[in-house]
Motif scaffolding. Structure first.
Motif, PDB file in Angstrom:
ATOM      1  N   LYS A 213      55.728  54.468  93.994  1.00 43.54           N
ATOM      2  CA  LYS A 213      56.711  54.062  92.993  1.00 43.54           C
ATOM      3  C   LYS A 213      56.028  53.770  91.657  1.00 43.54           C
ATOM      4  CE  LYS A 213      60.832  52.457  91.690  1.00 43.54           C
ATOM      5  NZ  LYS A 213      61.088  52.951  90.380  1.00 43.54           N
ATOM      6  N   LEU A 214      54.881  53.092  91.706  1.00 42.72           N
ATOM      7  CA  LEU A 214      54.132  52.806  90.486  1.00 42.72           C
ATOM      8  C   LEU A 214      53.756  54.095  89.759  1.00 42.72           C
ATOM      9  CD1 LEU A 214      52.403  51.218  88.463  1.00 42.72           C
ATOM     10  CD2 LEU A 214      50.569  51.204  90.156  1.00 42.72           C
ATOM     11  N   PHE A 215      53.278  55.083  90.485  1.00 38.20           N
ATOM     12  CA  PHE A 215      52.854  56.334  89.862  1.00 38.20           C
ATOM     13  C   PHE A 215      54.021  57.002  89.140  1.00 38.20           C
ATOM     14  CE2 PHE A 215      49.980  60.305  90.705  1.00 38.20           C
ATOM     15  CZ  PHE A 215      49.837  60.466  89.345  1.00 38.20           C
ATOM     16  N   HIS A 216      55.168  57.069  89.794  1.00 40.65           N
ATOM     17  CA  HIS A 216      56.337  57.688  89.155  1.00 40.65           C
ATOM     18  C   HIS A 216      56.766  56.890  87.922  1.00 40.65           C
ATOM     19  CE1 HIS A 216      56.916  60.862  92.050  1.00 40.65           C
ATOM     20  NE2 HIS A 216      56.985  60.011  93.061  1.00 40.65           N
ATOM     21  N   ASP A 217      56.759  55.575  88.016  1.00 40.23           N
ATOM     22  CA  ASP A 217      57.132  54.740  86.869  1.00 40.23           C
ATOM     23  C   ASP A 217      56.135  54.904  85.715  1.00 40.23           C
ATOM     24  OD1 ASP A 217      59.304  53.813  88.256  1.00 40.23           O
ATOM     25  OD2 ASP A 217      58.455  51.836  88.694  1.00 40.23           O
ATOM     26  N   TYR A 218      54.869  55.019  86.063  1.00 35.81           N
ATOM     27  CA  TYR A 218      53.801  55.192  85.067  1.00 35.81           C
ATOM     28  C   TYR A 218      54.018  56.484  84.283  1.00 35.81           C
ATOM     29  CZ  TYR A 218      48.899  55.628  83.415  1.00 35.81           C
ATOM     30  OH  TYR A 218      47.760  55.751  82.663  1.00 35.81           O
ATOM     31  N   LEU A 219      54.356  57.545  84.988  1.00 38.36           N
ATOM     32  CA  LEU A 219      54.560  58.834  84.327  1.00 38.36           C
ATOM     33  C   LEU A 219      55.824  58.835  83.469  1.00 38.36           C
ATOM     34  CD1 LEU A 219      53.531  61.286  87.198  1.00 38.36           C
ATOM     35  CD2 LEU A 219      52.181  60.562  85.216  1.00 38.36           C
ATOM     36  N   LYS A 220      56.813  58.050  83.853  1.00 34.13           N
ATOM     37  CA  LYS A 220      58.025  57.928  83.033  1.00 34.13           C
ATOM     38  C   LYS A 220      57.765  57.097  81.780  1.00 34.13           C
ATOM     39  CE  LYS A 220      61.300  58.225  86.892  1.00 34.13           C
ATOM     40  NZ  LYS A 220      62.262  57.452  87.726  1.00 34.13           N
ATOM     41  N   ALA A 221      56.928  56.078  81.913  1.00 35.74           N
ATOM     42  CA  ALA A 221      56.693  55.144  80.806  1.00 35.74           C
ATOM     43  C   ALA A 221      55.762  55.713  79.748  1.00 35.74           C
ATOM     44  CB  ALA A 221      56.122  53.837  81.348  1.00 35.74           C
ATOM     45  N   TYR A 222      54.801  56.554  80.161  1.00 36.27           N
ATOM     46  CA  TYR A 222      53.761  57.006  79.239  1.00 36.27           C
ATOM     47  C   TYR A 222      53.631  58.527  79.251  1.00 36.27           C
ATOM     48  CZ  TYR A 222      52.482  52.114  79.918  1.00 36.27           C
ATOM     49  OH  TYR A 222      52.509  50.745  80.016  1.00 36.27           O
ATOM     50  N   ASP A 223      53.429  59.080  78.072  1.00 40.54           N
ATOM     51  CA  ASP A 223      53.189  60.518  77.933  1.00 40.54           C
ATOM     52  C   ASP A 223      51.692  60.771  78.104  1.00 40.54           C
ATOM     53  OD1 ASP A 223      53.297  63.212  77.326  1.00 40.54           O
ATOM     54  OD2 ASP A 223      53.344  62.878  75.152  1.00 40.54           O
ATOM     55  N   ILE A 224      51.244  60.765  79.344  1.00 39.01           N
ATOM     56  CA  ILE A 224      49.819  60.847  79.647  1.00 39.01           C
ATOM     57  C   ILE A 224      49.318  62.290  79.546  1.00 39.01           C
ATOM     58  CG2 ILE A 224      48.079  60.471  81.442  1.00 39.01           C
ATOM     59  CD1 ILE A 224      49.153  57.898  80.225  1.00 39.01           C
ATOM     60  N   ASN A 225      48.176  62.437  78.896  1.00 37.71           N
ATOM     61  CA  ASN A 225      47.540  63.748  78.802  1.00 37.71           C
ATOM     62  C   ASN A 225      47.221  64.271  80.200  1.00 37.71           C
ATOM     63  OD1 ASN A 225      45.190  65.663  78.551  1.00 37.71           O
ATOM     64  ND2 ASN A 225      45.595  65.299  76.382  1.00 37.71           N
ATOM     65  N   ARG A 226      47.651  65.492  80.474  1.00 34.21           N
ATOM     66  CA  ARG A 226      47.506  66.054  81.821  1.00 34.21           C
ATOM     67  C   ARG A 226      46.102  66.573  82.129  1.00 34.21           C
ATOM     68  NH1 ARG A 226      52.208  63.545  82.162  1.00 34.21           N
ATOM     69  NH2 ARG A 226      53.595  64.365  83.767  1.00 34.21           N
ATOM     70  N   GLU A 227      45.208  66.526  81.160  1.00 31.08           N
ATOM     71  CA  GLU A 227      43.858  67.051  81.402  1.00 31.08           C
ATOM     72  C   GLU A 227      43.079  66.185  82.389  1.00 31.08           C
ATOM     73  OE1 GLU A 227      39.689  67.965  78.981  1.00 31.08           O
ATOM     74  OE2 GLU A 227      41.538  67.562  77.868  1.00 31.08           O
TER      75      GLU A 227
END
Length: 282
Positions: A213-227
């Protein structure tokens, strides 16, 4: 000009990565049973064993100014013409950065950057800096420092402690909060807000459910560079959780992921089986 990056052991940068990128690491401290241990030289298992025996957790302390002086002096002996760029543990949670500032007054060509982050969030900035220099060895020092400083507010760390026992023993939660949290299987989310460690949310359930759940929320909250993305853990996190997190990372297009085991300082605060995520926003 030789540029040497430095940071504290609280960055949790694995030894092999530090060696690969010529990053010098100065140890912080763990005080246990009246003995002062250097972070990086104290097996985390000893901390957990100590808690089982005493129901107390060790205390942690910063690197002091004299240690920084010795640290910088040794680097200059090895690299006489070097410029040192120190990227430090958040000044709002430790005196370590201020001690580096004091020590640096005795030297020339030492530049200090407060990463306003800890553990993997600090590692993200340091490793980003190392890659900048490796990708463009001719980059000017001014441009290099400017790009590192620009990356500081983009480093995002989310962390779930593995044990409320450790938070209670360290005085970070009350007995009442501990009892209700344990009964309801509540786990606090720890994030860096303006350089300060803050509990920003609460999750309920076992770590396998909560980590996903944390991982999914993290990806929704932040536009993290996929590299590149880093996963943090303390000793005791189940392998099945790691496999599932790796699957989610792959599903979301991350090119390179790295698991980082927390050292003694961070493990003292996180307890066994903690999990975290660190990445750099676009």
């Amino acid at each position: 000009m030789t540029i040497i990056f430095t940071t504290e052991s609280g960055a949790d940068i694995p030894r092999e990565l530090a060696e690969k990128h010529t990053i010098r690491i100065v140890p912080m401290h763990v005080i246990m049973d009246g003995t002062d241990y250097l972070d990086g030289f104290l097996p985390v298992e000893q901390i957990y064993d100590h808690y089982k025996r005493t129901k107390k957790i060790p205390s942690t302390t910063s690197t002091n100014a004299n240690e920084y002086t010795d640290f910088f002096t040794e680097i200059r002996r090895e690299f006489p013409d070097s410029t040192i760029v120190h990227i430090g543990y958040t000044s709002r949670a430790s005196s370590s950065f201020q001690n580096a500032v004091i020590a640096a007054e005795e030297f020339e060509d030492i530049h200090l950057i407060d990463a306003l982050n800890v553990s993997g969030g600090l590692a993200v900035v340091v490793l980003y800096a190392a890659r900048l220099l490796e990708n463009d060895p001719a980059i000017s020092l001014q441009d290099l420092i400017a790009q590192i400083e620009a990356a500081v507010p983009k480093s995002r760390l989310s962390f779930i402690p593995g044990s409320l026992d450790f938070l209670r023993a360290g005085g970070r939660v009350s007995n009442a909060a501990y009892i209700s949290g344990s009964l309801l299987k509540i786990k606090p989310l720890i994030e860096l807000v303006d350089g300060r460690l803050m509990s920003t949310k609460k999750y309920r359930g076992n770590m396998d459910r909560v980590s996903e759940k944390l991982f999914h929320d993290y990806l929704k909250a932040y536009d993290i560079n996929r590299e590149r993305l880093y996963f943090l853990y303390t000793l005791g996190l189940e392998d099945g959780i790691k496999r599932r997190i790796d699957e989610i990372a792959k599903e979301n297009g991350f090119e390179h992921t790295e698991w980082i085991e927390a050292g003694a300082v961070i493990s003292t605060h996180g307890g066994p089986g903690a999990f975290g995520i660190a990445g750099l926003e676009n």
